[in-house]
Design an enzyme around this catalytic site. Structure first.
Site, PDB file in Angstrom:
ATOM      1  N   CYS A 366      -3.708  38.536 -55.564  1.00 39.97           N
ATOM      2  CA  CYS A 366      -2.616  37.253 -56.444  1.00 39.97           C
ATOM      3  C   CYS A 366      -3.519  35.872 -55.951  1.00 39.97           C
ATOM      4  CB  CYS A 366      -1.294  36.785 -55.794  1.00 39.97           C
ATOM      5  SG  CYS A 366      -0.548  38.314 -55.730  1.00 39.97           S
ATOM      6  N   HIS A 445      -9.524  34.808 -45.218  1.00 42.91           N
ATOM      7  CA  HIS A 445     -10.142  35.938 -45.322  1.00 42.91           C
ATOM      8  C   HIS A 445      -9.862  36.762 -43.956  1.00 42.91           C
ATOM      9  CE1 HIS A 445     -10.386  39.947 -47.256  1.00 42.91           C
ATOM     10  NE2 HIS A 445     -11.038  39.505 -48.081  1.00 42.91           N
ATOM     11  N   HIS A 533       3.301  16.510 -53.759  1.00 47.39           N
ATOM     12  CA  HIS A 533       3.571  17.685 -54.305  1.00 47.39           C
ATOM     13  C   HIS A 533       2.758  19.047 -53.963  1.00 47.39           C
ATOM     14  CE1 HIS A 533       4.845  15.110 -57.573  1.00 47.39           C
ATOM     15  NE2 HIS A 533       4.106  14.569 -57.622  1.00 47.39           N
ATOM     16  N   HIS A 537       2.612  29.358 -53.796  1.00 46.89           N
ATOM     17  CA  HIS A 537       2.417  30.659 -54.853  1.00 46.89           C
ATOM     18  C   HIS A 537       4.043  31.752 -54.576  1.00 46.89           C
ATOM     19  CE1 HIS A 537       1.118  34.846 -56.015  1.00 46.89           C
ATOM     20  NE2 HIS A 537       1.907  35.629 -54.771  1.00 46.89           N
ATOM     21  N   ASN A 570       7.151  36.262 -60.505  1.00 50.23           N
ATOM     22  CA  ASN A 570       5.555  36.907 -59.797  1.00 50.23           C
ATOM     23  C   ASN A 570       4.618  36.905 -60.837  1.00 50.23           C
ATOM     24  OD1 ASN A 570       3.625  36.948 -58.571  1.00 50.23           O
ATOM     25  ND2 ASN A 570       4.600  37.988 -56.222  1.00 50.23           N
TER      26      ASN A 570
END
Length: 641
Positions: A366, A445, A533, A537, A570
Site C-alpha cells: 500500500c 523499510h 493537513h 493511509h 481501502n
C-alpha cells in the site's frame, strides 16, 4: 585574557561531553554506506574510493619527516612540534582507516574511518589558543576552501558520478580534495617566518583574491548540485459508477451465496466489516459482483484497463497534455503483474513515444504510491525539462481469498477498487500552473525485522489457497516504522522551537525519568506547527486511530482519511490521493499550506511525502468527490449493528 580563553574552552568541552553522555545516540543512516562508485578493479572492491586515500599516507609521511629533519619547519615551541607530529600521524592513519572502511563499508568499520581524525583536532585547537606568530597564514583559507569543496563533493557523490559518465564519483574527488588540506598546511609551515607583532589585515592581497574566488567557486558548485524542483501539476482519482457499490448487506449476502465460506468465516468477515469504517458507497469490480465471482486473468486485466485508462484520459484531457510529451511513466500494482507490463498497456493505449522511460512496480504494498513518486522524483532530477506520469492502483478482482484463515479473510473486507494518476514536472514553465511542489520524501523499510517482514504476507494456507495475511502485530509494527520515519522527517520540517523542545525533553527524561515510565516515555513534537493537513493511509479504522494517537493529532486532522475510508474503502496505494482530493473539494487547501502524506505497506514500509501548495485551489473543480462532497463529513458508525 588567555586564562579566560582557556577556561571558556574548558567549560565548552565539559558541556559537550555531558551532552554526549545524556542525549540519545543518533543511529547512522545505512544510506551513508551506499556510495555511487562500487566498481571492483584488480580484485579490490570500491577501488577508486580505496586508492584515493593514498595521498594522505604520502603527505603524512612527508610531514613527519620534515618535522624532525633539521627543524625544517622552524617550530619555535616544543608543544608545536608535538602538535604537528600528532597531526601528521593522524593524516597518515587516515589512509589506512579510510581504506579499511571503504573495502567493505558498514557501521562496524566506520569508526576506523573517523578515528584517525582525532589527532588532527590538535591543530585548530592550537590555532585558537596560541597567539598569531607566523606569516603566510592565508594558507589556512586555501585549506578551508578545499575542505569545503570536499564536503560539497561528498554530498554530490552520485550527481558527479552521473555527470562524469561513471568515470569518477564525488566521494573519490572528496578524498583528493581533502588531502589538499594537509598539503596547504605543509606549504604554510615550509614558507612561514616568525613575526611576533603580526596583525591580521583584510587588505592582504592574498585574502582579497582568495576569498572572493572561494565564494564564487562554492556558489557555482551549489547552483550545480542544487536539487531540481519537482512540481505536481495535477492529479486525478478514479470514481467508480454507483452500479458497482457494495453495501454491507450486499457484501454479506454475496459472500453467503458464493458457497465457498463456512459459517465461522462468514461471521468473522461480517464482524470485521461492521467495524472497518467502510460505508455503503465503496465499490468493487464487476467481476466480484458476478456469481461465482470472477478471478481470472482477463477480469483482472479488464479492471486495470477500466481504472487506469479512465483516469489517464481524464488527467491528460483536463490539462490538454499530448501523450507524446510524457517523458517518464511509472506504474505500481502489487498483486497483479501481467506481461506485457501495466506500463506497456498504457503506452500502447495512448501512443507514448518510443523513448519514454517506463517502469512497472510490483509487490510493494500500500505504500507503493509514494515509492512510485520517489522513483519519478529521482528520474526527474536526472532528466531535465521532463514530464512524469505516475499511476497507482491495486487489482481487487484476482485477489479474493476463499479459505478459512482469519488473518487472510481481513483483506476480502477492507480492499476496494480505485486508482490515481499523478502528473509531475521539473519544467520551470509548469511552476505557474502546478498545484504543489514536493518538499521532502522520506522512506523507511523495516524488513530486516522478522515480525515486520511477516506482518503483511502473501502465502498459501494449509489447503493451498493463496491469500494476504494481515498479522495481529500490524499496528505495533506500523508504530515502530512510523517512529523511525518521523525521526528522519522531523528535523527537515519542524520549526527550531519544536526541535529544541524535543532535545530538551529527551535530555530531561534521560536525567530524571518520570516515575512508572520505562525510559522516560516519548516526547512527540507538535507536527501541526509543520503541516496544515494530514493524509493518513486509509488502511482501516485502527490504522487511522493509531496514527492519530501516536502523533497526538485531533480527530479533525484525520477527517480526510476517515471520509476516504468510508466512501471509497481501502484503495491501497492510491488512498492518500483520494484524501488530498477530499481536502481540495472541501475548500480546505490554501496557497502556502503544507500537507503530509503518510503511507504504510508490506515489507514493512512507512513512507512520507511532504507537499507545499503553490497555487490557488478551486474547490469547484471536478474531481472524484465533486458529486456529493456537500454530504461530507458524515458520522461513521462505531462498529455495532
Amino acid at each position: 585574557m588567555r586564562k579566560r580563553t582557556i577556561w571558556a574552552w574548558g567549560v565548552a568541552i565539559v558541556c559537550f561531553v555531558v551532552l554526549m553522555i545524556v542525549t540519545p545516540a543518533i543511529p547512522q543512516s545505512q544510506a551513508y554506506h551506499d556510495f555511487a562508485d562500487q566498481r571492483t578493479f584488480f580484485g579490490i572492491p570500491n577501488m577508486l574510493n580505496v586508492v584515493s586515500n593514498f595521498p594522505f599516507l604520502v603527505i603524512g609521511v612527508i610531514g613527519l619527516v620534515l618535522c624532525y629533519y633539521g627543524n625544517y619547519f622552524r617550530l619555535s615551541l616544543q608543544g608545536e612540534l608535538w602538535g604537528w607530529t600528532c597531526f601528521y600521524i593522524g593524516v597518515a592513519a587516515v589512509a589506512f582507516g579510510s581504506s579499511y572502511y571503504h573495502l567493505k563499508p558498514n557501521d562496524a568499520r566506520l569508526v576506523w574511518d573517523r578515528l584517525p581524525f582525532v589527532p588532527c583536532i590538535v591543530i585548530p585547537v592550537m590555532a585558537i589558543l596560541l597567539p598569531p606568530m607566523y606569516t603566510h597564514s592565508t594558507y589556512w583559507l586555501w585549506a578551508a576552501g578545499f575542505y569545503l569543496l570536499a564536503k560539497v563533493e561528498e554530498a554530490a557523490d552520485k550527481v558527479i558520478y552521473g555527470w562524469t559518465h561513471h568515470i569518477v564519483s564525488g566521494h573519490t574527488l572528496k578524498h583528493l580534495c581533502a588531502a589538499m588540506v594537509p598539503v596547504f598546511l605543509t606549504l604554510m609551515l615550509a614558507k612561514r617566518t616568525v613575526q611576533t607583532n603580526r596583525c591580521f589585515s583584510l587588505s592582504n592581497p592574498h585574502i582579497t583574491i582568495v576569498t572572493p574566488t572561494l565564494i564564487i567557486v562554492v556558489l557555482l558548485i551549489y547552483l550545480w548540485i542544487k536539487p531540481v524542483p519537482v512540481y505536481l501539476v495535477d492529479f486525478a482519482c478514479y470514481r467508480p459508477p454507483d452500479s458497482l457499490r457494495v453495501p454491507e448487506s450486499h457484501f454479506i449476502e454475496h459472500s453467503e451465496a458464493a458457497d465457498v465460506f463456512d459459517q465461522e468465516s462468514l461471521d468473522f468477515q461480517e464482524k470485521v466489516l461492521w467495524r472497518s469504517g467502510i460505508g455503503s458507497e465503496a465499490c468493487m469490480p464487476i467481476s466480484v459482483h458476478e456469481m461465482p465471482p470472477g478471478d481470472s486473468f482477463h477480469v483482472a486485466n479488464a479492471e486495470i484497463e477500466q481504472v487506469l485508462f479512465t483516469i489517464v484520459e481524464d488527467l491528460l484531457s483536463k490539462r490538454n497534455i499530448n501523450p507524446k510529451t510524457i517523458d517518464i511513466l511509472v506504474t505500481n500494482c502489487s498483486l497483479f503483474c501481467p506481461t506485457p507490463s501495466i506500463s506497456s498497456m498504457i503506452i500502447n493505449r495512448f501512443g507514448f513515444r518510443s523513448d519514454v522511460r517506463s517502469v512497472s512496480l510490483g509487490g510493494m504494498g500500500c505504500s507503493a504510491g509514494i515509492l512510485a513518486i520517489s522513483l519519478a522524483k529521482d528520474l526527474l532530477r536526472v532528466h531535465k525539462n521532463s514530464l512524469a506520469l505516475v499511476l497507482s492502483m491495486e487489482a481487487v478482482s484476482p485477489n479474493g481469498y476463499t479459505g478459512k484463515e482469519k488473518s487472510m479473510l481481513i483483506a476480502n473486507v477492507l480492499f476496494r477498487m480505485g486508482g490515481a494518476a499523478i502528473l509531475l514536472s521539473n519544467r520551470k514553465t509548469d511552476k505557474s500552473t502546478a498545484k504543489y511542489e514536493l518538499r521532502h520524501l522520506v522512506r523507511t523499510h523495516t524488513g530486516s525485522d522478522d515480525q515486520a517482514y511477516q506482518s503483511v504476507f502473501q502465502d498459501e494456507d494449509d489447503d493451498g489457497k493463496v491469500g494476504v495475511s494481515i498479522s495481529r502485530s500490524l499496528l505495533h509494527v506500523a508504530s515502530k516504522a512510523l517512529k523511525i520515519n518521523v525521526s528522519k522527517l522531523g528535523p527537515l520540517v519542524l520549526p527550531y522551537s519544536e526541535q529544541l523542545r524535543y532535545a530538551w525533553m529527551t535530555v530531561r527524561r534521560r536525567i530524571r525519568p518520570p516515575p512508572g515510565r520505562r525510559g522516560g516515555g516519548l516526547f512527540v513534537p507538535n507536527f501541526k506547527k509543520a503541516f496544515e493537513h494530514f493524509c493518513i493511509h486509509a488502511g482501516g479504522r485502527g490504522v487511522i486511530d493509531g496514527l492519530e494517537e501516536n502523533l497526538k493529532l485531533e480527530k479533525e486532522d484525520g477527517e480526510a482519511s476517515r471520509m476516504t475510508l468510508y466512501r471509497f474503502g481501502n484503495t491501497s496505494s492510491s488512498s492518500v490521493w483520494y484524501e488530498l482530493c477530499y481536502l481540495e473539494a472541501k475548500g480546505k487547501m490554501k496557497k502556502g499550506d503544507r500537507v503530509w502524506q503518510i503511507a504504510f505497506g508490506s515489507g514493512f514500509k512507512c513512507n512520507s511525502a511532504v507537499w507545499k501548495c503553490i497555487s490557488h485551489i478551486d474547490p469547484n473543480e471536478l474531481n472524484a468527490w465533486s458529486d456529493r462532497i456537500s454530504l461530507f463529513p458524515v458520522q461513521i458508525p462505531n462498529g455495532s449493528h
